[in-house]
Design a protein around this motif. Structure first.
Motif, PDB file in Angstrom:
ATOM      1  N   UNK A 157      47.123  20.192  44.810  1.00  0.00           N
ATOM      2  CA  UNK A 157      48.129  20.608  43.589  1.00  0.00           C
ATOM      3  C   UNK A 157      48.199  22.056  43.317  1.00  0.00           C
ATOM      4  N   UNK A 158      49.004  22.837  43.692  1.00  0.00           N
ATOM      5  CA  UNK A 158      49.249  24.092  43.594  1.00  0.00           C
ATOM      6  C   UNK A 158      49.376  24.696  42.207  1.00  0.00           C
ATOM      7  N   UNK A 159      49.522  24.019  41.160  1.00  0.00           N
ATOM      8  CA  UNK A 159      49.393  24.533  39.664  1.00  0.00           C
ATOM      9  C   UNK A 159      48.058  24.583  39.581  1.00  0.00           C
ATOM     10  N   UNK A 160      47.313  23.321  39.689  1.00  0.00           N
ATOM     11  CA  UNK A 160      45.948  23.259  39.282  1.00  0.00           C
ATOM     12  C   UNK A 160      45.001  24.299  40.280  1.00  0.00           C
ATOM     13  N   UNK A 161      45.579  24.410  41.412  1.00  0.00           N
ATOM     14  CA  UNK A 161      44.875  25.656  42.209  1.00  0.00           C
ATOM     15  C   UNK A 161      45.053  27.129  41.502  1.00  0.00           C
ATOM     16  N   UNK A 162      46.388  27.371  41.172  1.00  0.00           N
ATOM     17  CA  UNK A 162      46.695  28.598  40.322  1.00  0.00           C
ATOM     18  C   UNK A 162      45.654  28.786  39.024  1.00  0.00           C
ATOM     19  N   UNK A 163      45.709  27.795  38.385  1.00  0.00           N
ATOM     20  CA  UNK A 163      44.740  27.545  37.196  1.00  0.00           C
ATOM     21  C   UNK A 163      43.490  27.969  37.349  1.00  0.00           C
ATOM     22  N   UNK A 164      42.666  27.226  38.441  1.00  0.00           N
ATOM     23  CA  UNK A 164      41.337  27.259  38.671  1.00  0.00           C
ATOM     24  C   UNK A 164      41.234  28.740  39.063  1.00  0.00           C
ATOM     25  N   UNK A 165      41.839  29.182  40.146  1.00  0.00           N
ATOM     26  CA  UNK A 165      41.421  30.599  40.631  1.00  0.00           C
ATOM     27  C   UNK A 165      41.743  31.808  39.530  1.00  0.00           C
ATOM     28  N   UNK A 166      42.866  31.388  38.586  1.00  0.00           N
ATOM     29  CA  UNK A 166      42.824  32.567  37.488  1.00  0.00           C
ATOM     30  C   UNK A 166      41.482  32.332  36.780  1.00  0.00           C
ATOM     31  N   UNK A 167      41.265  31.025  36.419  1.00  0.00           N
ATOM     32  CA  UNK A 167      40.020  30.711  35.462  1.00  0.00           C
ATOM     33  C   UNK A 167      38.807  31.469  36.126  1.00  0.00           C
ATOM     34  N   UNK A 168      38.536  31.389  37.530  1.00  0.00           N
ATOM     35  CA  UNK A 168      37.509  32.025  38.073  1.00  0.00           C
ATOM     36  C   UNK A 168      37.596  33.622  38.078  1.00  0.00           C
ATOM     37  N   UNK A 169      38.779  33.914  38.193  1.00  0.00           N
ATOM     38  CA  UNK A 169      39.181  35.250  38.153  1.00  0.00           C
ATOM     39  C   UNK A 169      38.594  36.101  36.697  1.00  0.00           C
ATOM     40  N   UNK A 170      38.895  35.242  35.736  1.00  0.00           N
ATOM     41  CA  UNK A 170      38.504  35.744  34.425  1.00  0.00           C
ATOM     42  C   UNK A 170      37.162  35.949  34.277  1.00  0.00           C
ATOM     43  N   UNK A 171      36.551  34.698  34.959  1.00  0.00           N
ATOM     44  CA  UNK A 171      35.065  34.867  34.494  1.00  0.00           C
ATOM     45  C   UNK A 171      34.328  35.726  35.223  1.00  0.00           C
ATOM     46  N   UNK A 172      34.832  35.996  36.674  1.00  0.00           N
ATOM     47  CA  UNK A 172      34.137  36.976  37.473  1.00  0.00           C
ATOM     48  C   UNK A 172      34.511  38.547  36.707  1.00  0.00           C
ATOM     49  N   UNK A 173      35.667  38.587  36.263  1.00  0.00           N
ATOM     50  CA  UNK A 173      35.829  39.868  35.594  1.00  0.00           C
ATOM     51  C   UNK A 173      35.021  40.149  34.246  1.00  0.00           C
ATOM     52  N   UNK A 174      34.737  38.975  33.686  1.00  0.00           N
ATOM     53  CA  UNK A 174      33.775  39.137  32.407  1.00  0.00           C
ATOM     54  C   UNK A 174      32.230  39.396  32.903  1.00  0.00           C
ATOM     55  N   UNK A 206      49.224  41.224  37.175  1.00  0.00           N
ATOM     56  CA  UNK A 206      48.809  42.309  36.224  1.00  0.00           C
ATOM     57  C   UNK A 206      47.309  42.318  36.159  1.00  0.00           C
ATOM     58  N   UNK A 207      46.628  41.180  36.012  1.00  0.00           N
ATOM     59  CA  UNK A 207      45.249  40.988  35.860  1.00  0.00           C
ATOM     60  C   UNK A 207      44.596  41.741  37.001  1.00  0.00           C
ATOM     61  N   UNK A 208      45.329  41.311  38.315  1.00  0.00           N
ATOM     62  CA  UNK A 208      44.527  41.979  39.644  1.00  0.00           C
ATOM     63  C   UNK A 208      44.648  43.524  39.531  1.00  0.00           C
ATOM     64  N   UNK A 209      45.814  43.932  39.221  1.00  0.00           N
ATOM     65  CA  UNK A 209      45.966  45.466  39.468  1.00  0.00           C
ATOM     66  C   UNK A 209      45.318  46.059  38.084  1.00  0.00           C
ATOM     67  N   UNK A 210      44.842  45.565  36.981  1.00  0.00           N
ATOM     68  CA  UNK A 210      44.187  46.044  36.004  1.00  0.00           C
ATOM     69  C   UNK A 210      42.573  46.359  36.601  1.00  0.00           C
ATOM     70  N   UNK A 211      42.042  45.610  37.395  1.00  0.00           N
ATOM     71  CA  UNK A 211      40.751  45.751  37.826  1.00  0.00           C
ATOM     72  C   UNK A 211      40.652  46.971  39.287  1.00  0.00           C
ATOM     73  N   UNK A 212      42.101  47.596  39.548  1.00  0.00           N
ATOM     74  CA  UNK A 212      41.974  48.434  40.618  1.00  0.00           C
ATOM     75  C   UNK A 212      41.200  49.829  40.011  1.00  0.00           C
TER      76      UNK A 212
END
Length: 212
Positions: A157-174, A206-212
């Motif tokens: 499910x593409x939407x679920x994949x998008x949410x899960x990867x976004x969640x992982x990105x936020x956690x790794x950023x933290x 935008x989240x991705x670019x903010x980490x550059x």
């Protein structure tokens, strides 16, 4: 589609929540419990719209009624959906412990009754991981979010994949693991594009670019 639902959807999608609430309320008044499919759509739409206006007590009441109707109809899928949405209400209200308890209740319901609904589990585990991050437990949040990703992959499910990867990105950023966070945000954007959600795709970029 009933024009009321179409007008409500357009208003909600444009952020005109007062207008969306009015159309959904008209639809809810139009369709009694006996017209189950339309009633579900109207009740869910109205309750969710109320959340965006911080009318949480109203949303709770509507979802409580909808849950009873779903029980009477022996509709397991919608019982799970309403349990999930009751968790969303508490999360949006900032009641994270109450939200986590509701999402755990939903998870246990799914294990008992909907064990092959991988997309449902992905959404549930995403919310649990997100709340654990909010509660200051990024390590546990990471474990749960990886489980969400696994379920999303099983659901394909593409939407679920998008949410899960976004969640992982936020956690790794933290956790200050910026390389991993950028990778996850990139994968999230690709998944959201595949799902046709350009707004979510742009947000994670935008989240991705903010980490550059």
């Amino acid at each position: 589609m009933d024009p009321l639902f179409y007008q409500a959807f357009l208003a909600f999608d444009s952020g005109r929540y007062d207008e969306a609430e009015r159309f959904y309320a008209l639809a809810l008044a139009k369709y009694p419990f006996s017209q189950y499919e339309q009633y579900k759509q109207a009740a869910h739409g109205l309750a969710f719209t109320c959340c965006f206006q911080n009318k949480f007590d109203q949303a709770r009441e509507i979802y409580t009624n909808l849950y009873r109707v779903a029980q009477d109809a022996h509709d397991l899928q919608w019982q799970a959906i309403v349990l999930h949405q009751q968790g969303v209400v508490e999360r949006m209200a900032g009641n994270f412990c109450e939200a986590q308890a509701m999402f755990q209740k939903e998870y246990e319901f799914r294990v008992s009754h909907l064990s092959d609904d991988f997309a449902g589990f992905a959404a549930n585990l995403y919310e649990q991981g997100h709340i654990l991050l909010k509660l200051g437990d990024p390590a546990q949040a990471l474990t749960i979010m990886h489980r969400s990703l696994d379920m999303a992959q099983q659901a394909n499910d593409a939407m679920c994949l998008g949410c899960a990867y976004r969640g992982l990105g936020e956690i790794y950023a933290a956790l200050d693991e910026h390389d991993r966070a950028r990778t996850c945000f990139s994968l999230s954007g690709q998944a959201f594009e595949q799902a046709g959600d350009q707004v979510a795709a742009e947000e994670v970029r935008r989240f991705e670019m903010a980490l550059l």
